[in-house]
Design a protein around this motif. Structure first.
Motif, PDB file in Angstrom:
ATOM      1  N   LYS A 140     -58.010  49.841  15.539  1.00  0.00           N
ATOM      2  CA  LYS A 140     -58.872  50.117  14.430  1.00  0.00           C
ATOM      3  C   LYS A 140     -57.927  49.776  13.120  1.00  0.00           C
ATOM      4  O   LYS A 140     -58.371  48.585  12.247  1.00  0.00           O
ATOM      5  CB  LYS A 140     -59.428  51.431  14.165  1.00  0.00           C
ATOM      6  N   GLU A 141     -56.574  50.046  13.211  1.00  0.00           N
ATOM      7  CA  GLU A 141     -55.734  49.430  12.125  1.00  0.00           C
ATOM      8  C   GLU A 141     -55.823  48.088  12.107  1.00  0.00           C
ATOM      9  O   GLU A 141     -55.511  47.322  11.003  1.00  0.00           O
ATOM     10  CB  GLU A 141     -54.256  50.024  12.320  1.00  0.00           C
ATOM     11  N   TRP A 142     -55.631  47.315  13.500  1.00  0.00           N
ATOM     12  CA  TRP A 142     -55.296  45.934  13.405  1.00  0.00           C
ATOM     13  C   TRP A 142     -56.625  45.302  12.648  1.00  0.00           C
ATOM     14  O   TRP A 142     -56.348  44.249  11.983  1.00  0.00           O
ATOM     15  CB  TRP A 142     -55.033  45.259  14.711  1.00  0.00           C
ATOM     16  N   LEU A 143     -57.838  45.801  13.042  1.00  0.00           N
ATOM     17  CA  LEU A 143     -58.901  45.099  12.440  1.00  0.00           C
ATOM     18  C   LEU A 143     -59.094  45.369  10.787  1.00  0.00           C
ATOM     19  O   LEU A 143     -59.813  44.733  10.201  1.00  0.00           O
ATOM     20  CB  LEU A 143     -60.138  45.879  12.858  1.00  0.00           C
ATOM     21  N   THR A 144     -57.884  45.776  10.268  1.00  0.00           N
ATOM     22  CA  THR A 144     -57.808  45.692   8.627  1.00  0.00           C
ATOM     23  C   THR A 144     -56.736  45.058   8.306  1.00  0.00           C
ATOM     24  O   THR A 144     -56.648  44.731   7.009  1.00  0.00           O
ATOM     25  CB  THR A 144     -57.437  47.277   8.253  1.00  0.00           C
ATOM     26  N   TRP A 145     -56.326  44.107   9.181  1.00  0.00           N
ATOM     27  CA  TRP A 145     -55.329  43.068   8.798  1.00  0.00           C
ATOM     28  C   TRP A 145     -55.701  41.778   8.512  1.00  0.00           C
ATOM     29  O   TRP A 145     -54.963  40.735   8.799  1.00  0.00           O
ATOM     30  CB  TRP A 145     -54.207  43.058   9.967  1.00  0.00           C
ATOM     31  N   ALA A 146     -57.019  41.652   8.430  1.00  0.00           N
ATOM     32  CA  ALA A 146     -57.861  40.257   8.146  1.00  0.00           C
ATOM     33  C   ALA A 146     -57.041  39.593   7.098  1.00  0.00           C
ATOM     34  O   ALA A 146     -57.003  38.227   7.327  1.00  0.00           O
ATOM     35  CB  ALA A 146     -59.207  40.396   7.919  1.00  0.00           C
ATOM     36  N   ALA A 147     -56.704  40.166   6.012  1.00  0.00           N
ATOM     37  CA  ALA A 147     -56.266  39.248   4.766  1.00  0.00           C
ATOM     38  C   ALA A 147     -54.960  38.652   5.033  1.00  0.00           C
ATOM     39  O   ALA A 147     -54.671  37.463   4.464  1.00  0.00           O
ATOM     40  CB  ALA A 147     -56.078  40.239   3.811  1.00  0.00           C
ATOM     41  N   VAL A 148     -54.321  38.940   6.244  1.00  0.00           N
ATOM     42  CA  VAL A 148     -53.145  38.252   6.449  1.00  0.00           C
ATOM     43  C   VAL A 148     -53.390  37.235   7.702  1.00  0.00           C
ATOM     44  O   VAL A 148     -52.327  36.478   8.113  1.00  0.00           O
ATOM     45  CB  VAL A 148     -51.903  39.044   6.810  1.00  0.00           C
ATOM     46  N   GLY A 149     -54.455  37.261   8.218  1.00  0.00           N
ATOM     47  CA  GLY A 149     -54.749  36.248   9.443  1.00  0.00           C
ATOM     48  C   GLY A 149     -54.928  36.908  10.606  1.00  0.00           C
ATOM     49  O   GLY A 149     -54.820  36.189  11.606  1.00  0.00           O
ATOM     50  N   ILE A 150     -55.011  38.115  10.701  1.00  0.00           N
ATOM     51  CA  ILE A 150     -55.264  38.653  12.235  1.00  0.00           C
ATOM     52  C   ILE A 150     -56.760  38.557  12.374  1.00  0.00           C
ATOM     53  O   ILE A 150     -57.490  39.465  11.714  1.00  0.00           O
ATOM     54  CB  ILE A 150     -55.005  40.128  12.425  1.00  0.00           C
ATOM     55  N   GLU A 151     -57.326  37.771  13.183  1.00  0.00           N
ATOM     56  CA  GLU A 151     -58.556  37.340  13.139  1.00  0.00           C
ATOM     57  C   GLU A 151     -59.496  38.520  14.081  1.00  0.00           C
ATOM     58  O   GLU A 151     -60.728  38.560  13.895  1.00  0.00           O
ATOM     59  CB  GLU A 151     -58.977  36.276  13.981  1.00  0.00           C
ATOM     60  N   GLY A 152     -58.911  39.220  14.906  1.00  0.00           N
ATOM     61  CA  GLY A 152     -59.467  40.444  15.531  1.00  0.00           C
ATOM     62  C   GLY A 152     -58.528  40.814  16.561  1.00  0.00           C
ATOM     63  O   GLY A 152     -57.517  40.815  16.749  1.00  0.00           O
ATOM     64  N   VAL A 153     -59.265  40.998  17.888  1.00  0.00           N
ATOM     65  CA  VAL A 153     -58.574  41.531  18.885  1.00  0.00           C
ATOM     66  C   VAL A 153     -58.765  40.928  20.232  1.00  0.00           C
ATOM     67  O   VAL A 153     -60.124  40.577  20.429  1.00  0.00           O
ATOM     68  CB  VAL A 153     -58.473  43.158  19.010  1.00  0.00           C
ATOM     69  N   VAL A 154     -57.879  40.963  21.348  1.00  0.00           N
ATOM     70  CA  VAL A 154     -58.248  40.515  22.727  1.00  0.00           C
ATOM     71  C   VAL A 154     -58.021  41.533  23.689  1.00  0.00           C
ATOM     72  O   VAL A 154     -57.149  42.360  23.447  1.00  0.00           O
ATOM     73  CB  VAL A 154     -57.532  39.229  23.042  1.00  0.00           C
ATOM     74  N   PHE A 155     -58.953  41.756  24.443  1.00  0.00           N
ATOM     75  CA  PHE A 155     -58.902  42.892  25.499  1.00  0.00           C
ATOM     76  C   PHE A 155     -58.519  42.341  26.858  1.00  0.00           C
ATOM     77  O   PHE A 155     -59.133  41.383  27.311  1.00  0.00           O
ATOM     78  CB  PHE A 155     -60.130  43.609  25.573  1.00  0.00           C
ATOM     79  N   LYS A 156     -57.418  43.050  27.424  1.00  0.00           N
ATOM     80  CA  LYS A 156     -57.266  42.484  28.906  1.00  0.00           C
ATOM     81  C   LYS A 156     -57.213  43.841  29.876  1.00  0.00           C
ATOM     82  O   LYS A 156     -56.535  44.859  29.438  1.00  0.00           O
ATOM     83  CB  LYS A 156     -56.009  42.008  28.674  1.00  0.00           C
ATOM     84  N   ARG A 157     -57.718  43.544  31.129  1.00  0.00           N
ATOM     85  CA  ARG A 157     -57.753  44.623  32.014  1.00  0.00           C
ATOM     86  C   ARG A 157     -56.062  44.879  32.559  1.00  0.00           C
ATOM     87  O   ARG A 157     -55.365  43.920  32.730  1.00  0.00           O
ATOM     88  CB  ARG A 157     -58.533  44.256  33.210  1.00  0.00           C
ATOM     89  N   LEU A 158     -55.823  46.162  32.417  1.00  0.00           N
ATOM     90  CA  LEU A 158     -54.298  46.213  32.979  1.00  0.00           C
ATOM     91  C   LEU A 158     -54.274  45.869  34.313  1.00  0.00           C
ATOM     92  O   LEU A 158     -52.942  45.401  34.730  1.00  0.00           O
ATOM     93  CB  LEU A 158     -54.090  48.012  32.839  1.00  0.00           C
ATOM     94  N   ASP A 159     -55.075  45.960  35.159  1.00  0.00           N
ATOM     95  CA  ASP A 159     -54.899  45.666  36.543  1.00  0.00           C
ATOM     96  C   ASP A 159     -55.495  44.093  36.949  1.00  0.00           C
ATOM     97  O   ASP A 159     -55.324  43.757  38.006  1.00  0.00           O
ATOM     98  CB  ASP A 159     -55.526  46.676  37.605  1.00  0.00           C
ATOM     99  N   GLY A 160     -55.565  43.554  35.877  1.00  0.00           N
ATOM    100  CA  GLY A 160     -56.074  41.978  35.914  1.00  0.00           C
ATOM    101  C   GLY A 160     -54.933  40.882  36.047  1.00  0.00           C
ATOM    102  O   GLY A 160     -53.878  40.998  35.367  1.00  0.00           O
ATOM    103  N   SER A 161     -55.204  40.111  36.986  1.00  0.00           N
ATOM    104  CA  SER A 161     -54.155  39.002  37.331  1.00  0.00           C
ATOM    105  C   SER A 161     -54.460  37.590  36.140  1.00  0.00           C
ATOM    106  O   SER A 161     -55.571  37.926  35.443  1.00  0.00           O
ATOM    107  CB  SER A 161     -54.389  38.470  38.674  1.00  0.00           C
ATOM    108  N   TYR A 162     -53.688  36.832  36.044  1.00  0.00           N
ATOM    109  CA  TYR A 162     -53.867  35.604  34.979  1.00  0.00           C
ATOM    110  C   TYR A 162     -54.577  34.590  36.082  1.00  0.00           C
ATOM    111  O   TYR A 162     -54.237  33.886  36.787  1.00  0.00           O
ATOM    112  CB  TYR A 162     -52.456  35.048  34.438  1.00  0.00           C
ATOM    113  N   GLN A 163     -56.108  34.601  35.531  1.00  0.00           N
ATOM    114  CA  GLN A 163     -56.768  33.623  36.242  1.00  0.00           C
ATOM    115  C   GLN A 163     -57.101  32.317  35.542  1.00  0.00           C
ATOM    116  O   GLN A 163     -57.782  32.568  34.338  1.00  0.00           O
ATOM    117  CB  GLN A 163     -57.870  34.201  36.745  1.00  0.00           C
ATOM    118  N   GLN A 164     -56.419  31.102  35.631  1.00  0.00           N
ATOM    119  CA  GLN A 164     -56.490  29.822  34.753  1.00  0.00           C
ATOM    120  C   GLN A 164     -58.154  29.586  34.882  1.00  0.00           C
ATOM    121  O   GLN A 164     -58.925  29.680  35.877  1.00  0.00           O
ATOM    122  CB  GLN A 164     -55.791  28.900  35.326  1.00  0.00           C
TER     123      GLN A 164
END
Length: 324
Positions: free
Chosen positions: A163-187
């Motif tokens: 929630k705090e990150w989502l208030t940083w739009a003015a400096v160029g933080i566009e949003g958030v990315v979510f990743k599964r903790l047990d997920g592999s890197y799938q190209q």
């Protein structure tokens, strides 16, 4: 057997910034996605689409000497300027080479914000779960004492931090990315999720593309503090019904229009020009926009029309301002 950079893992959009159990969140930066490999003195810096960006960013290539040999990272190239991420500085650097690229690196150095580890000292880590890759990435930063141009992307499993990150739009933080903790890197797989911060706001229609009776898109403006109508962005292509509704509120502009003689780009970063019909700047529309802006405060991505607001006047529209 030679090791090659994989195709980047991708993300699918979501409408809510909810952090689910078993997932981590990372800040989404307003920059260029980039993959980097450093192997036996050879450095490869590649864009999401496979373009070689090494010659344009010599400071990143030189900085790879700080990394363990046979290591590869996924991340975002950014330029930080005057307390904000300056995407326009980044865009201008793509065509620089040689001495021009070196000068640009001195004037506005780029940073590589690393958010994933693809290879470590010769070991392919893409099959590792995210949680293990993340821990190893943090260890690389600590063990190697990494400094500029390297930066570690923040990661969290705390919803309040998201929630705090989502208030940083003015400096160029566009949003958030979510990743599964047990997920592999799938190209090439859209296995991550992304939420982009958007806001609903108002703007004034100053021109249109397409026929005035059925406009295809709107050119939007806002007045600045000196009372001048400034161009702030363009809408997405309008549905036919929406275009017909908007057309009923438009009147052609006379020669006194403040944008007379101006030319308008077909897209951010392109030289293609639009064919535009200027209209009397009186109609206010409500639009949805994301937070990506250039140094002039213009929206870099097209705005989505919500509705016409003939009940509002230009005095009800926020003033055009530049990012902090």
């Amino acid at each position: 057997m030679p090791w090659n950079l994989p195709e980047p893992m991708l993300s699918a959009p979501v409408s809510q910034p909810d952090l689910r159990p078993g997932w981590a969140a990372e800040a989404k930066w307003d920059g260029f996605r980039a993959l980097l490999s450093a192997d036996a003195g050879k450095v490869e810096l590649r864009s999401r689409r496979g373009t070689d960006m090494g010659p344009a960013f010599p400071e990143i290539v030189a900085g790879a000497a700080q990394l363990p040999d046979a290591t590869a990272l996924d991340g975002e190239l950014v330029v930080w300027e005057e307390n904000r991420l300056a995407f326009e500085r980044l865009q201008k650097r793509l065509q620089r080479r040689g001495a021009g690229a070196a000068r640009a690196a001195d004037e506005a150095p780029a940073h590589f914000v690393a958010f994933d580890l693809l290879r470590l000292s010769g070991t392919d880590t893409t099959a590792w779960p995210y949680q293990r890759r993340r821990a190893a990435l943090e260890s690389v930063f600590v063990a190697q004492h990494l400094s500029a141009p390297w930066a570690l992307c923040p990661s969290t499993t705390d919803p309040d931090t998201v929630k705090e990150w989502l208030t940083w739009a003015a400096v160029g933080i566009e949003g958030v990315v979510f990743k599964r903790l047990d997920g592999s890197y799938q190209q090439s797989v859209r296995g991550w999720l992304k939420y982009k911060t958007r806001e609903t706001t108002e703007a004034i229609v100053g021109g249109v593309t397409g026929p005035l009776t059925s406009p295809r898109s709107l050119l939007l403006g806002r007045y600045d503090a000196q009372g001048r109508l400034q161009y702030t962005g363009r809408s997405t292509t309008l549905a036919r019904a929406a275009g017909s509704t908007i057309a009923g509120h438009l009147t052609p502009a006379g020669p006194e229009h403040p944008w007379t003689g101006w030319s308008f780009s077909a897209g951010w970063g392109t030289t293609e020009k639009l064919t535009v019909t200027l209209v009397h700047p009186k109609l206010v529309v409500e639009v949805g926009v994301d937070v990506a802006r250039d140094a002039s405060g213009r929206w870099r991505h097209p705005a989505r029309l919500h509705r016409a607001r003939p009940d509002l006047s230009s005095a009800d529209v926020p003033l055009q301002s530049t990012p902090p």
